[in-house]
Design a protein around this motif. Structure first.
Motif, PDB file in Angstrom:
ATOM      1  N   TYR A 222     -13.198 -50.200  40.061  1.00 47.87           N
ATOM      2  CA  TYR A 222     -14.133 -49.449  40.887  1.00 47.87           C
ATOM      3  C   TYR A 222     -14.790 -48.285  40.158  1.00 47.87           C
ATOM      4  O   TYR A 222     -15.605 -47.572  40.738  1.00 47.87           O
ATOM      5  N   TYR A 257     -19.280 -45.193  40.486  1.00 52.21           N
ATOM      6  CA  TYR A 257     -18.335 -45.960  41.281  1.00 52.21           C
ATOM      7  C   TYR A 257     -18.935 -47.304  41.701  1.00 52.21           C
ATOM      8  O   TYR A 257     -20.145 -47.432  41.907  1.00 52.21           O
ATOM      9  N   LYS A 259     -18.280 -49.673  44.816  1.00 58.05           N
ATOM     10  CA  LYS A 259     -17.574 -49.655  46.097  1.00 58.05           C
ATOM     11  C   LYS A 259     -18.214 -50.644  47.073  1.00 58.05           C
ATOM     12  O   LYS A 259     -19.312 -51.152  46.837  1.00 58.05           O
ATOM     13  N   ARG A 322     -21.839 -51.679  48.663  1.00 57.93           N
ATOM     14  CA  ARG A 322     -21.862 -50.216  48.637  1.00 57.93           C
ATOM     15  C   ARG A 322     -20.973 -49.698  49.754  1.00 57.93           C
ATOM     16  O   ARG A 322     -20.740 -50.389  50.755  1.00 57.93           O
ATOM     17  N   MET A 323     -20.485 -48.491  49.593  1.00 59.71           N
ATOM     18  CA  MET A 323     -19.648 -47.897  50.630  1.00 59.71           C
ATOM     19  C   MET A 323     -20.510 -47.056  51.566  1.00 59.71           C
ATOM     20  O   MET A 323     -21.233 -46.159  51.137  1.00 59.71           O
ATOM     21  N   ASN A 406     -11.722 -48.020  47.022  1.00 65.77           N
ATOM     22  CA  ASN A 406     -13.022 -48.547  46.595  1.00 65.77           C
ATOM     23  C   ASN A 406     -13.889 -48.996  47.762  1.00 65.77           C
ATOM     24  O   ASN A 406     -14.734 -49.887  47.613  1.00 65.77           O
ATOM     25  N   GLY A 407     -13.692 -48.402  48.934  1.00 67.70           N
ATOM     26  CA  GLY A 407     -14.564 -48.762  50.041  1.00 67.70           C
ATOM     27  C   GLY A 407     -13.932 -48.515  51.389  1.00 67.70           C
ATOM     28  O   GLY A 407     -12.903 -47.834  51.524  1.00 67.70           O
ATOM     29  N   ALA A 440     -27.474 -50.074  45.372  1.00 67.28           N
ATOM     30  CA  ALA A 440     -26.121 -49.669  45.772  1.00 67.28           C
ATOM     31  C   ALA A 440     -25.715 -48.365  45.109  1.00 67.28           C
ATOM     32  O   ALA A 440     -24.926 -47.590  45.654  1.00 67.28           O
ATOM     33  N   ASP A 441     -26.277 -48.088  43.919  1.00 66.00           N
ATOM     34  CA  ASP A 441     -25.874 -46.878  43.198  1.00 66.00           C
ATOM     35  C   ASP A 441     -26.333 -45.605  43.890  1.00 66.00           C
ATOM     36  O   ASP A 441     -25.681 -44.561  43.765  1.00 66.00           O
ATOM     37  N   ASN A 444     -23.330 -45.338  46.367  1.00 65.83           N
ATOM     38  CA  ASN A 444     -21.986 -45.259  45.788  1.00 65.83           C
ATOM     39  C   ASN A 444     -21.776 -44.018  44.939  1.00 65.83           C
ATOM     40  O   ASN A 444     -20.638 -43.568  44.770  1.00 65.83           O
ATOM     41  N   GLN A 445     -22.849 -43.476  44.399  1.00 70.80           N
ATOM     42  CA  GLN A 445     -22.711 -42.268  43.577  1.00 70.80           C
ATOM     43  C   GLN A 445     -22.901 -40.994  44.393  1.00 70.80           C
ATOM     44  O   GLN A 445     -22.971 -39.889  43.832  1.00 70.80           O
TER      45      GLN A 445
END
Length: 655
Positions: A222, A257, A259, A322-323, A406-407, A440-441, A444-445
């Motif tokens: 992750y 990350y 996620k 993505r989270m 990781n999520g 997604a970044d 996730n970031q």
């Protein structure tokens, strides 16, 4: 904006008035103008003054060198475990004494970082049901829930991560707020599939996740070990970047990350549809997805790992790369209550799923802060043609922890599926896709956040070239996310800020096959450049002048402002459309104003091209800056509008 958890609880149960142990609210002239404080104490002083309850936590903070951090100016939320809570933690983790724990420097560091949120002071009146808008110092989200204590006159109880109860709330400090809790917060160290496996209420979905091997996709490392940035970049100490007519502090994510989010039906939801085993779910998925993809019917039934297998498609459609917490999937907080004209349109976002070539439509349906989150709903408010699937809040989702390393996973009240009805009806609409959802970044970031409290963090969150999924940047391109500023002329207060002699490409989200108008929402300004746009490297007409606002259009066609004559307004819309432009929507506004359409002449939509898009084919939009010099582009959103909407006999609405 402070929204009481008590107000939330009233919507689902009867509760007595919320009681605060300590809320210092008699000093309204606080020099920071953010927090109320009668004592002028820092968070560190509040902890040290309460030695009978918090001396052991103070010792841990001092050992980890975080006590001094809480003694200086900042914007902190601190969850301080009592001495009883620390003693229970020592016993549960086989430490003979506090002194033994203090010898474990790494563990003390983790405990300290877990209990501090550095970038926001969140009172219980600030936070609705769900995760805090900002991560703690250990880069994990903390989740607030509440319930009614039936054995104690239905008093409201507030928890963090479902297990640690706030025994004293909202002790305001000059540098934030302190909450006293009765249990040490110990976030799960499990990866998402392993955490879900511990939840017996979702065992059928978990079995399907493993059977299709989609669990393998959620168990990858992750943290991207190839990513690194300098300490100056992390702390925002690099040279400020001029953007939007002002100097902006720039911060790069400290880590990259990877996620995920899973939307999951409990077994009880399946039981209502006669699904009581994996075999039953497999049969249900085959019925749905054979109808959606008749060309694949029967071809992949014996290979659950094949991405065209019906059960694999069913499971994958529940997964995101993505989270996102409950507040993240559609506009919330002040962007919902103050900026969305809910009588005209629901606040919504569109997202690509891990099922190949599919999208999910999320919206808030209802009134203000009580609006629920729904997947694949079509309608406005409480009126709908497709009801959709409700996503449950954290307080509605039982006692199991839902945050993995990781999520996270969220519960649903009905079965989520990519049916022919979803494809042909729910997604047959104008998709307004916020630019900050296009990788997604961005999520996730921690660059894109939906700030429910409405407190704006004025940084630009920059990302490195080569570390933005679904994007390609030239060497001369600077890219950053600007998030959550109510006063901006950007939809949802978000924008992708691009600067330099830039050349940028990004992958369009997948849509059902058909002919679409592809539009770009942007904010015009004199600092903007001129861009040549390409679709799969084919030019889309002449270059687009990003300095061009409605004031330029008025020079061509005359006054374009709305009048009481709706025929005139409609005629002017058609004239602008023929020129390749559309005004801003009437369903969104800056706080206190009417709408982007009426009050934000710098906000425009530019029609880039009209193209047939085929499901399953990748499409990339490219924007190449063709004017000379260091120019800007405030990229707001993309609209993918199908022909039956933009060419409707009744005309496209203005929402």
């Amino acid at each position: 904006m402070r929204k009481s958890l008590y107000a939330l609880l009233l919507s689902c149960c009867i509760a007595t008035p919320m009681l605060y142990s300590c809320v210092d609210n008699d000093d309204l002239d606080n020099e920071q103008g953010t927090f109320y404080s009668a004592t002028k104490r820092t968070a560190a002083e509040i902890i040290s003054d309460d030695a009978d309850r918090c001396s052991m936590f103070q010792a841990i903070l001092e050992k980890a060198n975080y006590y001094s951090l809480l003694s200086v100016y900042g914007n902190y939320t601190v969850f301080a475990p009592t001495n009883d809570a620390i003693n229970k933690f020592l016993s549960d983790n086989h430490y003979a004494s506090l002194e033994a724990l203090l010898q474990d420097a790494a563990r003390c560091d983790t405990i300290a970082r877990t209990h501090i949120v550095k970038d926001g002071a969140f009172f219980t009146t600030d936070v609705s049901d769900g995760a805090l808008p900002q991560m703690n110092m250990d880069d994990r989200y903390l989740v607030m829930t509440c319930d009614s204590d039936v054995q104690n006159n239905n008093q409201l109880r507030v928890f963090v991560n479902k297990r640690s109860q706030l025994v004293e709330k909202n002790d305001s400090a000059t540098n934030g707020v302190v909450h006293i809790i009765d249990r040490v917060i110990t976030p799960s160290s499990n990866m998402l599939p392993d955490l879900m496996e511990e939840d017996a209420t979702i065992s059928i979905f978990v079995e399907a996740l493993k059977y299709t091997h989609m669990s393998d996709s959620l168990s990858k490392p992750y943290i991207d070990l190839s990513y690194s940035v300098s300490e100056d970049s992390i702390n925002g100490e690099i040279a400020k970047v001029r953007f939007g007519g002002r100097d902006n502090t720039v911060t790069y994510p400290r880590r990259r990350y990877i996620k995920f989010t899973a939307f999951v039906e409990p077994n009880s939801v399946y039981a209502k549809k006669g699904i009581n085993s994996l075999a039953d779910l497999e049969a249900y998925a085959k019925k749905v997805y054979d109808a959606t993809y008749p060309e694949d019917a029967g071809k992949y039934d014996n290979d659950p790992t094949n991405r065209k297998n019906p059960l694999n498609r069913f499971v994958s459609y529940h997964l995101m790369d993505r989270m996102g917490n409950y507040a993240d999937w559609a506009p919330s907080g002040r962007f919902l209550t103050e900026c969305t004209v809910s009588s005209l349109a629901d606040a919504e976002d569109f997202w690509e799923t891990m099922c190949p070539n599919t999208m999910l439509r999320f919206c808030r349906a209802g009134t203000g802060n009580t609006a629920g989150l729904y997947a694949n709903r079509k309608g406005v408010g409480n009126k709908y043609t497709v009801k959709g699937v409700k996503v449950l809040t954290a307080s509605e989702s039982g006692k199991s922890e839902q945050q993995a390393v990781n999520g996270t996973y969220l519960y649903l009240d009905d079965i989520l599926e990519y049916s022919t009805k979803v494809r042909d009806e729910v997604l047959s609409c104008r998709m307004r896709i916020d630019a900050t959802t296009l990788s997604a970044d961005f999520m996730n970031q921690g660059c894109r956040f939906n700030d429910e409290a409405g407190t704006y963090n004025a940084n630009l969150y920059a990302l490195k070239r080569g570390y933005i999924k679904g994007w390609k940047l030239s060497d001369d391109t600077f890219l950053a996310v600007h998030a959550a500023e109510l006063s901006w002329s950007s939809y949802l207060g978000n924008a992708i800020c691009i600067k330099g002699q830039y050349d940028v490409q990004f992958k369009l989200p997948p849509v059902p096959s058909g002919t679409y108008e592809i539009r770009m929402g942007y904010v015009a300004g004199e600092e903007r450049g001129v861009v040549q746009v390409y679709l799969n490297n084919e030019p889309c007409g002449i270059p687009v002048d990003l300095t061009y606002g409605t004031w330029n259009l008025q020079d061509i066609v005359g006054n374009i402002a709305d009048t009481e004559d709706d025929e005139h307004n409609t005629s002017m819309d058609k004239t602008l459309h023929n020129l390749g432009y559309m005004r801003g929507m009437d369903s969104y506004r800056k706080p206190g104003l009417n709408s982007f359409r009426q009050d934000s002449p710098e906000h425009l939509r530019r029609i880039l091209t009209t193209q047939k898009l085929d499901e399953g084919k990748e499409y990339w939009l490219r924007f190449r800056q063709v004017s000379k010099g260091d120019k800007e582009w405030s990229f707001d959103y993309i609209e993918l509008c199908p022909k039956d909407v933009y060419a409707s006999p009744d005309g496209e609405d203005r929402h």
